[in-house]
Design a protein around this motif. Structure first.
Motif, PDB file in Angstrom:
ATOM      1  N   PRO A  72      42.414  45.129  27.998  1.00 38.48           N
ATOM      2  CA  PRO A  72      43.639  44.854  28.646  1.00 38.48           C
ATOM      3  C   PRO A  72      44.856  44.243  27.581  1.00 38.48           C
ATOM      4  CG  PRO A  72      42.428  42.964  28.997  1.00 38.48           C
ATOM      5  CD  PRO A  72      41.496  43.911  28.173  1.00 38.48           C
ATOM      6  N   LEU A  73      45.456  45.466  27.020  1.00 37.08           N
ATOM      7  CA  LEU A  73      46.833  44.959  26.247  1.00 37.08           C
ATOM      8  C   LEU A  73      47.931  44.930  27.050  1.00 37.08           C
ATOM      9  CD1 LEU A  73      46.604  47.210  23.158  1.00 37.08           C
ATOM     10  CD2 LEU A  73      45.640  44.803  23.504  1.00 37.08           C
ATOM     11  N   CYS A  74      48.089  45.420  28.409  1.00 36.24           N
ATOM     12  CA  CYS A  74      49.144  45.231  29.199  1.00 36.24           C
ATOM     13  C   CYS A  74      49.122  43.747  29.827  1.00 36.24           C
ATOM     14  CB  CYS A  74      49.006  46.357  30.507  1.00 36.24           C
ATOM     15  SG  CYS A  74      50.276  45.971  31.693  1.00 36.24           S
ATOM     16  N   PRO A  75      50.212  43.031  29.609  1.00 40.79           N
ATOM     17  CA  PRO A  75      50.269  41.554  30.230  1.00 40.79           C
ATOM     18  C   PRO A  75      50.115  41.470  31.826  1.00 40.79           C
ATOM     19  CG  PRO A  75      52.185  41.948  28.767  1.00 40.79           C
ATOM     20  CD  PRO A  75      51.431  43.404  28.967  1.00 40.79           C
ATOM     21  N   PHE A  76      50.483  42.434  32.357  1.00 38.54           N
ATOM     22  CA  PHE A  76      50.239  42.532  33.946  1.00 38.54           C
ATOM     23  C   PHE A  76      48.766  42.695  34.324  1.00 38.54           C
ATOM     24  CE2 PHE A  76      49.442  44.650  37.821  1.00 38.54           C
ATOM     25  CZ  PHE A  76      49.932  43.831  38.782  1.00 38.54           C
ATOM     26  N   PHE A  77      48.176  43.835  33.542  1.00 38.42           N
ATOM     27  CA  PHE A  77      46.729  44.090  33.870  1.00 38.42           C
ATOM     28  C   PHE A  77      45.774  42.669  33.463  1.00 38.42           C
ATOM     29  CE2 PHE A  77      42.493  45.462  33.225  1.00 38.42           C
ATOM     30  CZ  PHE A  77      42.130  46.100  34.272  1.00 38.42           C
ATOM     31  N   LYS A  78      46.131  42.264  32.241  1.00 36.22           N
ATOM     32  CA  LYS A  78      45.571  41.037  31.876  1.00 36.22           C
ATOM     33  C   LYS A  78      45.775  39.911  32.658  1.00 36.22           C
ATOM     34  CE  LYS A  78      44.918  38.758  27.386  1.00 36.22           C
ATOM     35  NZ  LYS A  78      45.082  38.664  25.770  1.00 36.22           N
ATOM     36  N   ALA A  79      46.656  39.734  33.354  1.00 34.83           N
ATOM     37  CA  ALA A  79      47.013  38.280  34.158  1.00 34.83           C
ATOM     38  C   ALA A  79      46.072  38.653  35.438  1.00 34.83           C
ATOM     39  CB  ALA A  79      48.383  38.395  34.534  1.00 34.83           C
ATOM     40  N   GLN A  80      46.072  39.984  35.993  1.00 33.62           N
ATOM     41  CA  GLN A  80      45.041  40.491  37.045  1.00 33.62           C
ATOM     42  C   GLN A  80      43.736  40.372  36.909  1.00 33.62           C
ATOM     43  OE1 GLN A  80      46.076  41.345  40.202  1.00 33.62           O
ATOM     44  NE2 GLN A  80      48.226  40.479  39.302  1.00 33.62           N
ATOM     45  N   ALA A  81      43.337  40.558  35.597  1.00 29.88           N
ATOM     46  CA  ALA A  81      41.868  40.308  35.155  1.00 29.88           C
ATOM     47  C   ALA A  81      41.543  38.967  35.286  1.00 29.88           C
ATOM     48  CB  ALA A  81      41.555  41.210  33.851  1.00 29.88           C
ATOM     49  N   GLN A  82      42.295  38.257  34.871  1.00 30.65           N
ATOM     50  CA  GLN A  82      42.030  36.801  34.704  1.00 30.65           C
ATOM     51  C   GLN A  82      41.950  35.982  36.189  1.00 30.65           C
ATOM     52  OE1 GLN A  82      45.299  35.346  32.216  1.00 30.65           O
ATOM     53  NE2 GLN A  82      43.948  35.724  30.279  1.00 30.65           N
ATOM     54  N   ARG A  83      42.698  36.621  36.956  1.00 30.34           N
ATOM     55  CA  ARG A  83      42.644  36.366  38.427  1.00 30.34           C
ATOM     56  C   ARG A  83      41.494  36.830  39.374  1.00 30.34           C
ATOM     57  NH1 ARG A  83      48.274  37.712  38.637  1.00 30.34           N
ATOM     58  NH2 ARG A  83      49.578  35.974  37.910  1.00 30.34           N
ATOM     59  N   ASN A  84      40.853  37.759  38.576  1.00 29.15           N
ATOM     60  CA  ASN A  84      39.525  38.550  39.176  1.00 29.15           C
ATOM     61  C   ASN A  84      38.337  38.462  38.409  1.00 29.15           C
ATOM     62  OD1 ASN A  84      40.879  40.013  41.786  1.00 29.15           O
ATOM     63  ND2 ASN A  84      42.280  40.188  40.328  1.00 29.15           N
ATOM     64  N   PRO A  85      37.786  37.212  38.344  1.00 27.18           N
ATOM     65  CA  PRO A  85      36.522  37.216  37.420  1.00 27.18           C
ATOM     66  C   PRO A  85      35.630  38.189  37.849  1.00 27.18           C
ATOM     67  CG  PRO A  85      36.754  35.383  38.894  1.00 27.18           C
ATOM     68  CD  PRO A  85      37.960  36.138  39.351  1.00 27.18           C
ATOM     69  N   ASP A  86      35.476  38.819  38.993  1.00 28.48           N
ATOM     70  CA  ASP A  86      34.372  39.741  39.274  1.00 28.48           C
ATOM     71  C   ASP A  86      34.821  41.211  38.449  1.00 28.48           C
ATOM     72  OD1 ASP A  86      36.938  39.746  41.109  1.00 28.48           O
ATOM     73  OD2 ASP A  86      35.725  41.328  42.172  1.00 28.48           O
ATOM     74  N   TRP A  87      35.660  41.352  38.041  1.00 32.98           N
ATOM     75  CA  TRP A  87      36.113  42.276  37.005  1.00 32.98           C
ATOM     76  C   TRP A  87      35.312  42.481  35.720  1.00 32.98           C
ATOM     77  CZ3 TRP A  87      42.083  43.620  37.620  1.00 32.98           C
ATOM     78  CH2 TRP A  87      42.240  43.877  39.298  1.00 32.98           C
ATOM     79  N   ARG A  88      34.873  41.138  35.465  1.00 38.79           N
ATOM     80  CA  ARG A  88      34.439  40.972  34.044  1.00 38.79           C
ATOM     81  C   ARG A  88      33.316  41.997  33.731  1.00 38.79           C
ATOM     82  NH1 ARG A  88      33.809  34.474  34.786  1.00 38.79           N
ATOM     83  NH2 ARG A  88      35.538  34.045  34.630  1.00 38.79           N
ATOM     84  N   ASP A  89      32.541  42.662  34.719  1.00 39.51           N
ATOM     85  CA  ASP A  89      31.538  43.814  34.235  1.00 39.51           C
ATOM     86  C   ASP A  89      32.130  44.615  33.350  1.00 39.51           C
ATOM     87  OD1 ASP A  89      32.826  44.165  36.796  1.00 39.51           O
ATOM     88  OD2 ASP A  89      31.482  45.703  36.996  1.00 39.51           O
ATOM     89  N   VAL A  90      33.536  44.967  33.345  1.00 36.34           N
ATOM     90  CA  VAL A  90      34.221  46.254  33.051  1.00 36.34           C
ATOM     91  C   VAL A  90      35.436  45.758  32.050  1.00 36.34           C
ATOM     92  CG1 VAL A  90      33.420  48.185  34.636  1.00 36.34           C
ATOM     93  CG2 VAL A  90      35.527  46.515  34.907  1.00 36.34           C
ATOM     94  N   VAL A  91      35.764  44.550  32.195  1.00 30.29           N
ATOM     95  CA  VAL A  91      37.053  44.050  31.360  1.00 30.29           C
ATOM     96  C   VAL A  91      36.534  43.117  30.154  1.00 30.29           C
ATOM     97  CG1 VAL A  91      39.069  42.504  31.124  1.00 30.29           C
ATOM     98  CG2 VAL A  91      38.526  44.111  33.445  1.00 30.29           C
ATOM     99  N   SER A  92      36.970  43.893  29.046  1.00 33.74           N
ATOM    100  CA  SER A  92      36.600  43.082  27.579  1.00 33.74           C
ATOM    101  C   SER A  92      37.313  42.183  27.353  1.00 33.74           C
ATOM    102  CB  SER A  92      36.455  43.831  26.478  1.00 33.74           C
ATOM    103  OG  SER A  92      35.443  45.219  26.811  1.00 33.74           O
TER     104      SER A  92
END
Length: 92
Positions: A72-92
């Protein structure tokens, strides 16, 4: 809201159309198993309607189906990934 995908050999974008306006989340493909989400663009007329979140969720679901990871280089997507720990399986 309808989300479509546009894919090129080097990347692509997820596109959401709502109320006659278009929002996008762009990505580049680093390898067959890795994409880099680099931009989310939501016009003012669609802000506050959950369009950005829908694009982010679509990207995560596409990664799960395709078996790849997301950087996630995009600041918006990065913030969403931090709010959704269940995405950790695909977000590096």
């Amino acid at each position: 809201m309808q989300i479509t995908e546009e894919n090129l050999s080097s990347g692509g974008r997820y596109v959401a159309n709502l109320d006659g306006a278009e929002a996008e989340m762009t990505f580049s493909r680093a390898s067959p198993q890795l994409i880099i989400i680099d931009h989310t663009g939501v016009p003012d007329s669609l802000r506050g309607k959950g369009v950005g979140q829908a694009l982010a969720l679509h990207a995560v679901q596409a990664a799960r189906r395709g078996g790849w990871k997301i950087i996630p280089l995009c600041p918006f997507f990065k913030a969403q990934a931090q709010r959704n720990p269940d995405w950790r399986d695909v977000v590096s």
